[in-house]
Design an enzyme around this catalytic site. Structure first.
Site, PDB file in Angstrom:
ATOM      1  N   HIS A   8       0.828  -1.205   0.000  1.00 27.16           N
ATOM      2  CA  HIS A   8       0.000   0.000   0.000  1.00 27.16           C
ATOM      3  C   HIS A   8       0.862   1.254   0.000  1.00 27.16           C
ATOM      4  O   HIS A   8       0.433   2.321  -0.461  1.00 27.16           O
ATOM      5  CB  HIS A   8      -0.918  -0.006   1.221  1.00 27.16           C
ATOM      6  CG  HIS A   8      -2.139   0.852   1.065  1.00 27.16           C
ATOM      7  ND1 HIS A   8      -2.166   1.999   0.300  1.00 27.16           N
ATOM      8  CD2 HIS A   8      -3.392   0.731   1.579  1.00 27.16           C
ATOM      9  CE1 HIS A   8      -3.373   2.541   0.350  1.00 27.16           C
ATOM     10  NE2 HIS A   8      -4.130   1.794   1.107  1.00 27.16           N
ATOM     11  N   ASP A  66     -11.130  -7.093 -16.993  1.00 23.40           N
ATOM     12  CA  ASP A  66     -11.588  -8.189 -17.853  1.00 23.40           C
ATOM     13  C   ASP A  66     -10.433  -8.674 -18.717  1.00 23.40           C
ATOM     14  O   ASP A  66      -9.960  -7.964 -19.601  1.00 23.40           O
ATOM     15  CB  ASP A  66     -12.753  -7.695 -18.710  1.00 23.40           C
ATOM     16  CG  ASP A  66     -13.258  -8.727 -19.688  1.00 23.40           C
ATOM     17  OD1 ASP A  66     -12.766  -9.882 -19.670  1.00 23.40           O
ATOM     18  OD2 ASP A  66     -14.145  -8.383 -20.495  1.00 23.40           O
TER      19      ASP A  66
END
Length: 456
Positions: free
Chosen positions: A170, A399
């Site tokens: 992070h 995708d």
């Protein structure tokens, strides 16, 4: 958690462990300094997500038809996102954290097979958290050169689906940067279908911006944060909130449709007399108040809720949307536990959150910024509920050519007792919220939330 420490899962096999290097291309900076925005997240564990995709292929078909394309497209994506293949060094010659890039950079890439139930794991009901641990790879051990910042894993559930596990530091990338990278990788894989030879340069999105000069620091936050990190000792992490590895912890997901959120907004306005607030606020208020009620016995205790706000557009001048790194402000809300336990507790929670969000207009996102790191550690000891992710990230658009993910789980929420939030529904018109809680607490919480949702 090292690979050897992962829990036993029936039929779980590691098939391949390799390293994927960035494709040759434009030179990335040899060093990329962290900014004060990045420093805030140095104490945090890496962010871990699992993307579940329907893919009814056999193992041999996956290895032959899909894996080569995934590897090549990853290499091409890393060409633009080269620092993700680099190493995080906490002690540069100037004594400041930085990302170091070199010719030997590569990302750990694991391929595995699971005998677990794909459709059960990708559901919304309560499931043991430990079942998900083998799906997310640990970051490789650090060396004198620094700590790797990204690891990836594909796990095939033969004839059912595949899971992509992502582990990323992070301190190197916020949700926007992670989403930018994943969409770029997936887009190259999806659009480069003209055979392996056809997958040359394929910029499906604008490349990331590495210009650190655009981040101004007039308040001297870099100096303040470095000082606070030394005082608080990064190695302590956020232990008070860590449920990882504890027995009988489960995760569950709750979905709210656009119609349900609209009814929630109408009720909120009629009960509070306030303008209709955002769906994010309504969902957050619902979860916060319901969790306080499920825990019970709050009494006179003050309860806290925390979230981050995107600051790219809030800086003057604004940062490009493609800025690589963290650019988030820390916000927190407080309310009396006894108020949240009342019949109108959900509306009280939402009103408190909405007030803070409205106050962010202008320079409000940096109000109290000097205390961000100290506040995080202080509020962790108070059991603050925080939010991981955001519907704005659009992660269900990742995708690879298999369609949108069937389900996304943020595995790392159990490290900080956070809730995760993402878009829900085919067109992202609703919201989905996930939590990891001890099983008994989850039963009471789930019952309360579902009762409220069914009333809509």
């Amino acid at each position: 958690m090292a690979r050897s420490e992962l829990p036993e899962v029936p039929g779980m096999k590691v098939l391949e462990q390799s390293r994927i290097s960035p494709a040759p291309g434009p030179n990335a900076p040899e060093t990329l300094p962290l900014t004060f925005f990045d420093y805030v997240f140095l104490p945090f564990h890496p962010v871990q997500r699992v993307f579940f995709y329907d893919l009814p292929y056999s193992l041999s078909d996956f290895l032959r038809s899909h894996l080569p394309r995934l590897k090549l497209s990853l290499s091409l994506a890393l060409r633009d996102f080269r620092p993700l293949a680099g190493r995080l060094r906490l002690g540069s010659p100037e004594g400041k954290p930085e990302i170091r890039c070199s010719g030997g950079d590569a990302v750990a890439f694991t391929v595995a097979e699971s005998g677990d139930d794909f459709h059960d794991m990708s559901g919304n009901h309560a499931r043991d958290c430990a079942r998900f641990y083998p799906l997310v790879p640990p970051l490789p051990p650090g060396t004198e050169g620094g700590q790797p910042v990204l690891a990836l894993q594909f796990t095939l559930f033969p004839d059912a689906g595949v899971a992509l596990g992502v582990t990323v530091s992070h301190a190197v990338a916020d949700g926007s940067t992670s989403a930018h990278f994943l969409k770029t990788w997936a887009g190259i894989c999806r659009l480069g279908m003209g055979g392996m030879g056809g997958m040359g340069p394929c910029h499906v999105a604008a490349p990331p911006s590495y210009d650190r000069s655009v981040v101004w620091d007039p308040k001297g936050l870099e100096r303040t944060f470095l000082h606070d990190l030394k005082l608080l000792q990064v190695e302590r992490r956020l232990v008070p909130l860590d449920l990882h590895g504890k027995n009988d912890v489960v995760r569950a997901t709750f979905a709210l449709s656009r119609e349900q959120l609209k009814k929630m907004g109408e009720r909120f306005s009629s009960r509070t007399g306030m303008e209709e607030c955002s769906p994010y606020t309504l969902a957050a208020g619902l979860i916060w108040a319901s969790l306080v009620k499920a825990r019970g016995g709050s009494g006179d205790k003050t309860e806290y809720f925390g979230f981050v706000t995107g600051c790219r557009a809030r800086l003057d001048p604004p940062l490009p949307a493609t800025y690589f790194g963290n650019c988030l402000g820390i916000c927190w809300v407080e309310a009396e536990g006894s108020d949240l336990e009342e019949e109108d507790g959900v509306h009280i929670a939402s009103a408190a959150i909405w007030k803070v969000i409205r106050d962010l207009e202008g320079s409000g996102a940096f109000r109290g910024a000097k205390n961000w790191i100290r506040d995080i550690h202080s509020l962790a000891s108070e059991g603050i509920l925080t939010v991981a992710g955001s519907p704005k990230l659009g992660l269900y658009q990742v995708d690879f050519g298999w369609g949108r993910p069937r389900k996304i789980e943020v595995i790392s929420i159990e490290r900080t007792s956070a809730m995760s939030m993402a878009e829900w529904g085919e067109y992202g018109s609703g919201l989905e919220i996930s939590l990891a809680l001890p099983r008994e607490l989850m039963r009471g919480f789930r019952s309360s939330v579902l009762k409220l949702i069914s009333s809509l």
